[in-house]
Design a protein around this motif. Structure first.
Motif, PDB file in Angstrom:
ATOM      1  N   VAL A  26       0.838  -1.203   0.000  1.00 29.03           N
ATOM      2  CA  VAL A  26       0.000   0.000   0.000  1.00 29.03           C
ATOM      3  C   VAL A  26       0.874   1.254   0.000  1.00 29.03           C
ATOM      4  N   ALA A  27       1.932   1.243   0.817  1.00 28.14           N
ATOM      5  CA  ALA A  27       2.813   2.410   0.906  1.00 28.14           C
ATOM      6  C   ALA A  27       3.463   2.718  -0.437  1.00 28.14           C
ATOM      7  N   MET A  28       3.931   1.691  -1.140  1.00 28.76           N
ATOM      8  CA  MET A  28       4.605   1.913  -2.407  1.00 28.76           C
ATOM      9  C   MET A  28       3.653   2.365  -3.502  1.00 28.76           C
ATOM     10  N   SER A  29       2.390   2.005  -3.381  1.00 27.54           N
ATOM     11  CA  SER A  29       1.424   2.350  -4.432  1.00 27.54           C
ATOM     12  C   SER A  29       0.779   3.721  -4.235  1.00 27.54           C
ATOM     13  N   THR A  30       1.034   4.369  -3.108  1.00 27.94           N
ATOM     14  CA  THR A  30       0.445   5.680  -2.849  1.00 27.94           C
ATOM     15  C   THR A  30       1.474   6.786  -3.064  1.00 27.94           C
ATOM     16  N   GLN A  31       0.980   8.015  -3.125  1.00 30.32           N
ATOM     17  CA  GLN A  31       1.843   9.161  -3.416  1.00 30.32           C
ATOM     18  C   GLN A  31       1.895  10.139  -2.248  1.00 30.32           C
ATOM     19  N   LYS A  32       1.729   9.655  -1.040  1.00 33.52           N
ATOM     20  CA  LYS A  32       1.763  10.534   0.114  1.00 33.52           C
ATOM     21  C   LYS A  32       2.839  10.102   1.107  1.00 33.52           C
ATOM     22  N   TRP A  33       4.081  10.051   0.631  1.00 32.19           N
ATOM     23  CA  TRP A  33       5.210   9.795   1.525  1.00 32.19           C
ATOM     24  C   TRP A  33       5.640  11.074   2.224  1.00 32.19           C
ATOM     25  N   MET A  34       5.584  12.165   1.494  1.00 24.84           N
ATOM     26  CA  MET A  34       6.068  13.436   2.021  1.00 24.84           C
ATOM     27  C   MET A  34       5.178  14.565   1.510  1.00 24.84           C
ATOM     28  N   THR A  35       4.838  15.481   2.388  1.00 22.27           N
ATOM     29  CA  THR A  35       4.147  16.705   1.999  1.00 22.27           C
ATOM     30  C   THR A  35       4.966  17.889   2.502  1.00 22.27           C
ATOM     31  N   GLY A  36       4.742  19.032   1.905  1.00 21.27           N
ATOM     32  CA  GLY A  36       5.489  20.205   2.331  1.00 21.27           C
ATOM     33  C   GLY A  36       4.904  21.481   1.770  1.00 21.27           C
ATOM     34  N   LYS A  37       5.375  22.578   2.302  1.00 23.90           N
ATOM     35  CA  LYS A  37       5.010  23.910   1.812  1.00 23.90           C
ATOM     36  C   LYS A  37       6.195  24.489   1.060  1.00 23.90           C
ATOM     37  N   ILE A  38       5.914  25.054  -0.102  1.00 17.63           N
ATOM     38  CA  ILE A  38       6.968  25.612  -0.945  1.00 17.63           C
ATOM     39  C   ILE A  38       6.713  27.094  -1.176  1.00 17.63           C
ATOM     40  N   LEU A  39       7.775  27.845  -1.262  1.00 17.93           N
ATOM     41  CA  LEU A  39       7.690  29.279  -1.494  1.00 17.93           C
ATOM     42  C   LEU A  39       8.289  29.598  -2.852  1.00 17.93           C
TER      43      LEU A  39
END
Length: 232
Positions: A26-39
């Protein structure tokens, strides 16, 4: 009682090994390993934005091992875009490290399945010495847990030491430059941590399965022993 106890322990290890396999998959098939705010640094510098105005230049990014997306805020409103790691973006990253992360996790869920198979063999008492007993189960759990730990630590190294988020945020950005304000590990990352923890629990259960309980003799057995003693 001891045989039923050992059967229950092996069954528990089998269930946990299967759960570990599912978690990594499940972990490898999803795209939410890391989130962040960018400037959007370039846009903010062009208009000399002050602190209250910087909100208009703050976007978001999320990604996993194979893709992700971001919201660009460069003073003209939010613009959403998606990207894939392979085949182009991986060339801008530390390619060897990123591929190693994927390989480590693939090995981890493969060995988790092997551990599951060994537990089933021991439950049904398949008469093969090479796979009978807790030693084989312990071996495969050590390998599965070890590769899961390697995958997690390698991903952390890519994020912290190789600026993974910043590289992804600036992929195909020829005009604007983005800097990272915040980074946060998300559910998919923690699923892999949970998978490694599961194999640690399995090793504890394997150790418990080696405990030898004293066998209780029934009255019939005691009577038979007494009769044989009398005969001899």
């Amino acid at each position: 009682m001891p045989s039923y106890f050992k059967w229950a322990v092996f069954a528990s290890i089998a269930v946990l090994s299967f759960a570990s396999f599912i978690l990594i998959l499940v972990a490898m098939s999803t795209q939410k390993w890391m989130t962040g705010k960018i400037l959007c640094k370039t846009g903010a510098e062009l208009v000399n934005a002050t602190d209250p105005e910087l909100v208009k230049f703050m976007g978001e990014i999320y990604y996993g091992l194979f893709g992700g997306g971001k919201i660009r805020q460069c003073g003209l409103g939010g613009r959403r875009s998606k990207f894939t790691i392979f085949p182009h973006l991986v060339k801008k990253l530390n390619t060897a490290l990123h591929v190693a992360i994927i390989l480590f996790l693939c090995m981890a869920f493969s060995f988790a399945l092997v551990s599951l198979a060994f537990c089933i063999f021991n439950i049904i008492k398949v008469p093969y010495r090479a796979i009978k007993g807790p030693a084989g189960i312990a071996l495969w759990n050590v390998l599965a847990g070890g590769f899961a730990v390697l995958g997690v630590t390698s991903f952390m190294a890519a994020v912290k030491l190789h600026n993974l988020t910043e590289r992804i945020a600036n992929f195909q950005e020829n005009v604007f430059q983005f800097v990272i304000l915040e980074e946060q590990y998300e559910d998919s990352f923690w699923l892999c941590v949970a998978s490694a923890t599961i194999h640690g629990v399995n090793l504890l259960l394997v150790a418990i399965s080696t405990i030898h309980f004293p066998k209780r003799k029934t009255k019939t057995e005691e009577a038979n022993v007494a009769a044989e003693d009398i005969m001899y």
